[in-house]
Write a protein that holds these residues in place. Structure first.
Motif, mmCIF file in Angstrom:
data_model
loop_
_atom_site.group_PDB
_atom_site.id
_atom_site.type_symbol
_atom_site.label_atom_id
_atom_site.label_comp_id
_atom_site.label_asym_id
_atom_site.label_seq_id
_atom_site.Cartn_x
_atom_site.Cartn_y
_atom_site.Cartn_z
ATOM 1 N N MET A 69 -24.855 -26.350 31.478
ATOM 2 C CA MET A 69 -26.261 -26.673 31.739
ATOM 3 C C MET A 69 -26.494 -28.168 31.532
ATOM 4 S SD MET A 69 -29.450 -24.349 30.544
ATOM 5 C CE MET A 69 -29.204 -24.499 28.768
ATOM 6 N N LYS A 70 -27.248 -28.789 32.454
ATOM 7 C CA LYS A 70 -27.525 -30.219 32.405
ATOM 8 C C LYS A 70 -29.021 -30.464 32.486
ATOM 9 C CE LYS A 70 -23.484 -32.093 34.835
ATOM 10 N NZ LYS A 70 -23.027 -32.953 35.930
ATOM 11 N N LEU A 71 -29.479 -31.405 31.664
ATOM 12 C CA LEU A 71 -30.865 -31.841 31.737
ATOM 13 C C LEU A 71 -30.894 -33.310 32.151
ATOM 14 C CD1 LEU A 71 -33.919 -31.272 31.131
ATOM 15 C CD2 LEU A 71 -33.495 -32.235 28.844
ATOM 16 N N TYR A 72 -31.508 -33.594 33.284
ATOM 17 C CA TYR A 72 -31.737 -34.974 33.710
ATOM 18 C C TYR A 72 -32.984 -35.457 32.990
ATOM 19 C CZ TYR A 72 -28.065 -34.282 37.060
ATOM 20 O OH TYR A 72 -26.836 -34.032 37.629
ATOM 21 N N ASP A 73 -32.820 -36.511 32.207
ATOM 22 C CA ASP A 73 -33.703 -36.780 31.073
ATOM 23 C C ASP A 73 -34.094 -38.251 30.974
ATOM 24 O OD1 ASP A 73 -34.649 -35.841 28.300
ATOM 25 O OD2 ASP A 73 -33.325 -37.507 27.761
ATOM 26 N N ILE B 73 -38.444 -30.241 26.652
ATOM 27 C CA ILE B 73 -37.246 -29.437 26.958
ATOM 28 C C ILE B 73 -36.179 -29.651 25.875
ATOM 29 C CG2 ILE B 73 -35.509 -28.884 28.690
ATOM 30 C CD1 ILE B 73 -38.482 -28.448 29.539
ATOM 31 N N ARG B 74 -35.937 -30.916 25.512
ATOM 32 C CA ARG B 74 -34.956 -31.188 24.445
ATOM 33 C C ARG B 74 -35.369 -30.508 23.143
ATOM 34 N NH1 ARG B 74 -35.893 -36.436 26.154
ATOM 35 N NH2 ARG B 74 -36.623 -37.107 24.090
ATOM 36 N N SER C 209 -33.354 -27.455 21.154
ATOM 37 C CA SER C 209 -32.979 -27.575 19.748
ATOM 38 C C SER C 209 -33.512 -26.394 18.936
ATOM 39 C CB SER C 209 -33.503 -28.901 19.187
ATOM 40 O OG SER C 209 -33.182 -29.012 17.813
ATOM 41 N N LEU C 210 -34.754 -26.014 19.181
ATOM 42 C CA LEU C 210 -35.374 -24.923 18.422
ATOM 43 C C LEU C 210 -34.623 -23.603 18.614
ATOM 44 C CD1 LEU C 210 -39.180 -25.659 19.062
ATOM 45 C CD2 LEU C 210 -37.921 -26.037 16.935
ATOM 46 N N ILE D 159 -36.848 -31.568 16.413
ATOM 47 C CA ILE D 159 -36.387 -32.943 16.618
ATOM 48 C C ILE D 159 -37.556 -33.762 17.128
ATOM 49 C CG2 ILE D 159 -33.960 -32.372 17.068
ATOM 50 C CD1 ILE D 159 -34.614 -32.622 20.091
ATOM 51 N N GLY D 160 -37.566 -35.039 16.866
ATOM 52 C CA GLY D 160 -38.640 -35.921 17.312
ATOM 53 C C GLY D 160 -38.271 -36.700 18.559
ATOM 54 N N MET D 161 -39.122 -37.637 18.903
ATOM 55 C CA MET D 161 -38.843 -38.573 20.005
ATOM 56 C C MET D 161 -39.505 -39.908 19.632
ATOM 57 S SD MET D 161 -41.507 -37.775 23.155
ATOM 58 C CE MET D 161 -41.406 -39.435 23.837
#
Lengths: 197, 197
Positions: free
Chosen positions: A1-5, A15-16, A20-21, A192-194
């Motif tokens: 699975m890939k996330l274009y981010d 989504i990230r 993680s959750l 997780i944060g950003m």
């Protein structure tokens, strides 16, 4: 699975965060957004709406952060995050739609203008922000989570641009119940944060 | 089951249309929208977003036309209209989100300005309308229905404001594939129309 981010995108971040959750592995592919990579092949063919995030899982290519949350919850997340019972499912949907509509046109737009210089009506975005913040404040005065008696993807979908509201000059901190809800989400296991949170 | 309804609202119409397509009985309660009934009790308590449609089914009160479509499809409509398989479900979601976002801010806004005098940027709404119509035209060039190989609530959610585009001065008829799709929806068994269609 890939996330274009993109690390600064609240829609990518949600989504990230959800991955993680639920402890789901995914390859993160950074997109050169400022260079316009999302407007050129191959990404423009994968998502003709010319936006990110884009999720690829085998043959499936998905656009729209709310639709991707629904996919991940149904496939990998279980009933807790997205129930199948019609009434509970629809209550989650109500808040996915608020994320797609009122929150996108409120705090997301306000931040786009202030942080990234996107030409739009910042005054109007702040009016819309105040309105959805008031709705969230009233909702969260009587409950801990937006849709159901537990965290669902409704909370994950609405969280980023509300919590990033200060970057668009929105007075989010003035709402005590919204602030408590933000802190409840930040206290979830494997949060997780950003940048900016 | 009760639907709080306005005959000229495309968002209310999509619920009436879907109820007809699946043969589900529902009491239609006309709302005095011009008189502001949706902004006063009891409706303002049922939907603090101060909008219609509102659906009431027993104890459950739901807002947002897309969320209501999800509820009706899951409870009364069956897998055909809204699948549970994660990939197919997410593909339907992508277009529910387009209805909530790009179509709302495009042809719906354009019509609100022209037909009801709502003060908003009509030029911007027409630019957004052209963009989503082009995306729909490209999508429908290769398939009969938006999300899957059959009609789903994705089509029902996107249909009304696209088909009503002329009321906002949008050149919908110039898109041949969109026009064919509109006609396919109109040919569904138990299709019903609304004023302007």
């Amino acid at each position: 699975m890939k996330l274009y981010d993109l690390d600064l995108s609240g829609n990518c971040y949600k989504i990230r965060l959800f991955l993680s959750l639920i402890g789901q592995e995914c390859e993160i592919v950074p997109v050169d957004f400022l260079g316009g990579a999302h407007r050129q092949p191959p990404l423009s063919a994968m998502n003709p709406f010319l936006e990110i995030p884009i999720l690829v899982d085998g043959e499936l290519i998905l656009r729209d952060s709310q639709a991707i949350l629904v996919y991940l919850a149904r496939k990998y997340g279980g009933e807790g995050w997205l129930p199948t019972e019609p009434g509970a499912l629809a209550q989650v949907m109500e808040w996915l739609m608020a994320a797609e509509n009122e929150i996108a046109r409120g705090p997301n737009d306000a931040r786009l203008h202030v942080k990234f210089g996107v030409p739009l009506d910042h005054e109007l975005a702040l009016v819309r922000t105040a309105r959805i913040l008031d709705l969230l404040e009233a909702r969260l005065a009587r409950r801990d989570w937006l849709a159901l008696g537990r965290p669902t993807i409704a909370d994950i979908a609405c969280f980023p641009y509300v919590a990033l509201g200060h970057e668009g000059h929105a007075p989010v901190g003035a709402r005590a119940h919204v602030t408590d809800w933000i802190n409840r989400i930040k206290a979830l296991p494997n949060f997780i944060g950003m940048p900016g949170l």
